[in-house]
Design an enzyme around this catalytic site. Structure first.
Site, PDB file in Angstrom:
ATOM      1  N   ARG A  56      18.603  -7.306  13.740  1.00 17.30           N
ATOM      2  CA  ARG A  56      18.597  -7.150  15.202  1.00 17.30           C
ATOM      3  C   ARG A  56      17.753  -8.266  15.812  1.00 17.30           C
ATOM      4  O   ARG A  56      16.592  -8.449  15.417  1.00 17.30           O
ATOM      5  CB  ARG A  56      18.035  -5.799  15.632  1.00 17.30           C
ATOM      6  CG  ARG A  56      18.145  -5.554  17.136  1.00 17.30           C
ATOM      7  CD  ARG A  56      17.532  -4.226  17.556  1.00 17.30           C
ATOM      8  NE  ARG A  56      17.755  -3.969  18.957  1.00 17.30           N
ATOM      9  CZ  ARG A  56      18.804  -3.331  19.453  1.00 17.30           C
ATOM     10  NH1 ARG A  56      19.723  -2.853  18.632  1.00 17.30           N
ATOM     11  NH2 ARG A  56      18.941  -3.154  20.751  1.00 17.30           N
TER      12      ARG A  56
ATOM     13  N   GLU B  77      -0.625  -2.160   5.262  1.00 17.24           N
ATOM     14  CA  GLU B  77       0.330  -2.066   6.369  1.00 17.24           C
ATOM     15  C   GLU B  77       0.221  -0.706   7.039  1.00 17.24           C
ATOM     16  O   GLU B  77       0.437  -0.568   8.236  1.00 17.24           O
ATOM     17  CB  GLU B  77       1.758  -2.299   5.858  1.00 17.24           C
ATOM     18  CG  GLU B  77       2.785  -2.473   6.956  1.00 17.24           C
ATOM     19  CD  GLU B  77       3.254  -1.156   7.581  1.00 17.24           C
ATOM     20  OE1 GLU B  77       3.526  -1.136   8.805  1.00 17.24           O
ATOM     21  OE2 GLU B  77       3.348  -0.138   6.849  1.00 17.24           O
ATOM     22  N   GLU B  78      -0.119   0.314   6.271  1.00 19.70           N
ATOM     23  CA  GLU B  78      -0.176   1.684   6.795  1.00 19.70           C
ATOM     24  C   GLU B  78      -1.481   1.993   7.520  1.00 19.70           C
ATOM     25  O   GLU B  78      -1.693   3.117   7.965  1.00 19.70           O
ATOM     26  CB  GLU B  78      -0.002   2.687   5.643  1.00 19.70           C
ATOM     27  CG  GLU B  78       1.308   2.576   4.876  1.00 19.70           C
ATOM     28  CD  GLU B  78       2.503   3.124   5.651  1.00 19.70           C
ATOM     29  OE1 GLU B  78       2.302   3.594   6.791  1.00 19.70           O
ATOM     30  OE2 GLU B  78       3.618   3.074   5.126  1.00 19.70           O
TER      31      GLU B  78
ATOM     32  N   ASP C  53       0.805  -1.215   0.000  1.00 18.48           N
ATOM     33  CA  ASP C  53       0.000   0.000   0.000  1.00 18.48           C
ATOM     34  C   ASP C  53       0.844   1.274   0.000  1.00 18.48           C
ATOM     35  O   ASP C  53       2.010   1.285   0.380  1.00 18.48           O
ATOM     36  CB  ASP C  53      -0.972   0.008   1.175  1.00 18.48           C
ATOM     37  CG  ASP C  53      -0.291  -0.199   2.523  1.00 18.48           C
ATOM     38  OD1 ASP C  53       0.750  -0.885   2.574  1.00 18.48           O
ATOM     39  OD2 ASP C  53      -0.791   0.330   3.538  1.00 18.48           O
TER      40      ASP C  53
ATOM     41  N   HIS D 204       7.865   8.702   4.558  1.00 15.92           N
ATOM     42  CA  HIS D 204       6.628   9.478   4.655  1.00 15.92           C
ATOM     43  C   HIS D 204       6.837  10.936   4.272  1.00 15.92           C
ATOM     44  O   HIS D 204       6.022  11.796   4.613  1.00 15.92           O
ATOM     45  CB  HIS D 204       5.992   9.364   6.047  1.00 15.92           C
ATOM     46  CG  HIS D 204       5.489   8.001   6.365  1.00 15.92           C
ATOM     47  ND1 HIS D 204       4.420   7.764   7.220  1.00 15.92           N
ATOM     48  CD2 HIS D 204       5.889   6.766   5.966  1.00 15.92           C
ATOM     49  CE1 HIS D 204       4.199   6.461   7.316  1.00 15.92           C
ATOM     50  NE2 HIS D 204       5.084   5.829   6.556  1.00 15.92           N
TER      51      HIS D 204
END
Length: 394
Positions: free
Chosen positions: A184, A142-143, A85, A366
């Site tokens: 990580r 996802e957003e 998206d 963004h």
């Protein structure tokens, strides 16, 4: 006898498709679709996968696409996820392939994430140098912020319908060299919660404040008080963020409003700290409001949980990355206060979420000027191809 390096995907295996990957990415970039609207993106992805011989299931949890391919006699299955998206931002890159849709753009690099997984999918279907089952997850929304694509796909039976042993994903990382890989183990990206506080006082004329209960005054006191939570209640060796993002009250300078509204973003990396932050925010809000004779309601919306990478799968992904680009190109990622709904997948299956460098001078995520770095496409595609081959050969 072939060396181990030649048994699995290498960067050089993708040099001939660099232009094709860039063309795919540019097409997706020019045709962005917001969360829950990714119908054409999903169709584009599914059609390609079917053309390469994958068994494709469409409309999983909305516009989600799941593609499966098996080879050999292996019984293991590994999943790779990419998000699709875009964001409601007017693009300002000036690129020849800039968004053709006003007010929408791929400002987070999901066009690149999708392209890299498609590149790996084509290579794996063509070479079939793996022993088991590949599950490719192209995820919408996802957003979304809440009840996102990951949650919807899981609720639609993702892991029951398409059994897997482990899952991997990545996000591009502005500020790191293009093609660098960051890993990580354990907590990596923060839980992100949204809080809306409505303070109700007693409005009136600005010249007679003694006859009112000023919600603006209460809100301002509360903002200062809330800033003490992290600095005075959280262990300094831990990480948390409490940010007051908006304050809204009234419309006229000579009128004291009846209500004031505060909105906040709260980030944390530990479930216990996450719960404590909510407790303190609620208690301090009531105390400050009571002290001024006002009332307050707290709407506390839990967003994405902490991204917690499994130790074994992260060590494996790091080893694959080092084989692919050398140890000098792989580093340990710092804690990232941003949130990511891949966390929901990791609550169900072991796996790891990686970061892929987007360039040291890349615009931030963004931003209206952000653009995914095409120089990272071959690294991402080769990483996924090699990881699949290595995982299913173990």
């Amino acid at each position: 006898m072939q060396s181990q390096d030649n048994l699995y995907a290498r960067l050089s295996d993708f040099h001939d498709v660099e232009a094709d990957l860039a063309e795919t990415r540019h097409y997706l970039h020019a045709h962005p679709e917001l969360s829950f609207e990714e119908a054409e993106t999903a169709r584009y992805v599914a059609d390609k996968l079917e053309g390469w011989g994958y068994e494709v299931t469409r409309n999983v949890g909305g516009h989600g696409v799941v593609a499966r391919l098996s080879a050999g006699t292996g019984t293991k299955s590994v999943a790779i996820r990419a998000d699709m998206d875009a964001l409601p931002i007017q693009e300002d890159t000036g690129a020849a392939y800039a968004s053709a849709v006003p007010g929408k753009m791929h400002a987070c690099g999901h066009d690149g994430h999708t392209t890299m997984l498609l590149g790996a999918a084509e290579y794996l279907a063509r070479t079939k140098r793996f022993n088991g089952t590949i599950t490719l997850i192209f995820q919408p929304a996802e957003e979304a912020g809440h009840f996102s694509g990951a949650q919807r796909m899981i609720a639609d039976g993702l892991f029951e319908r398409f059994p897997i042993d482990a899952i991997f994903g990545l996000h591009n990382h502005p500020g790191a060299p293009a093609g660098a890989i960051l890993t990580r183990s354990g907590p990596m990206m923060a839980a992100g919660d949204t809080v809306t506080i409505t303070i109700t006082g007693k409005g009136g004329h600005a010249s007679r404040p003694h006859l009112t209960v000023d919600p603006v005054l209460v809100a301002c006191n509360l903002v200062v008080t809330l800033q003490s939570i992290v600095s005075r209640n959280i262990d300094p060796t831990q990480t948390a963020v409490v940010t007051v993002s908006t304050i809204h009250a009234g419309e006229a300078s000579n009128v004291i409003a009846n209500t004031a509204t505060i909105s906040m973003s709260v980030r944390s990396f530990d479930p216990a700290i996450r719960a404590f932050l909510e407790q303190r925010i609620r208690k301090l809000t009531q105390s400050v409001a009571d002290g001024h004779g006002a009332t307050a309601t707290v709407d506390y919306e839990n967003g994405y949980p902490v991204v917690v990478n499994a130790e074994k799968e992260t060590a494996f992904a790091r080893q694959v990355a080092e084989e692919l680009i050398g140890t000098e190109g792989v580093s340990t990622c710092h804690l990232i206060p941003g949130s990511e709904d891949f966390a929901y997948f990791l609550e169900h299956k072991p796996g790891s979420f990686l970061r892929l460098g987007n360039g040291e001078t890349s615009q931030i995520l963004h931003s209206s000027k952000y653009d995914f770095n095409d120089a990272s496409l071959t690294t991402g595609a080769a990483l996924w191809a090699r990881l699949v081959e290595r995982y299913l050969d173990a």
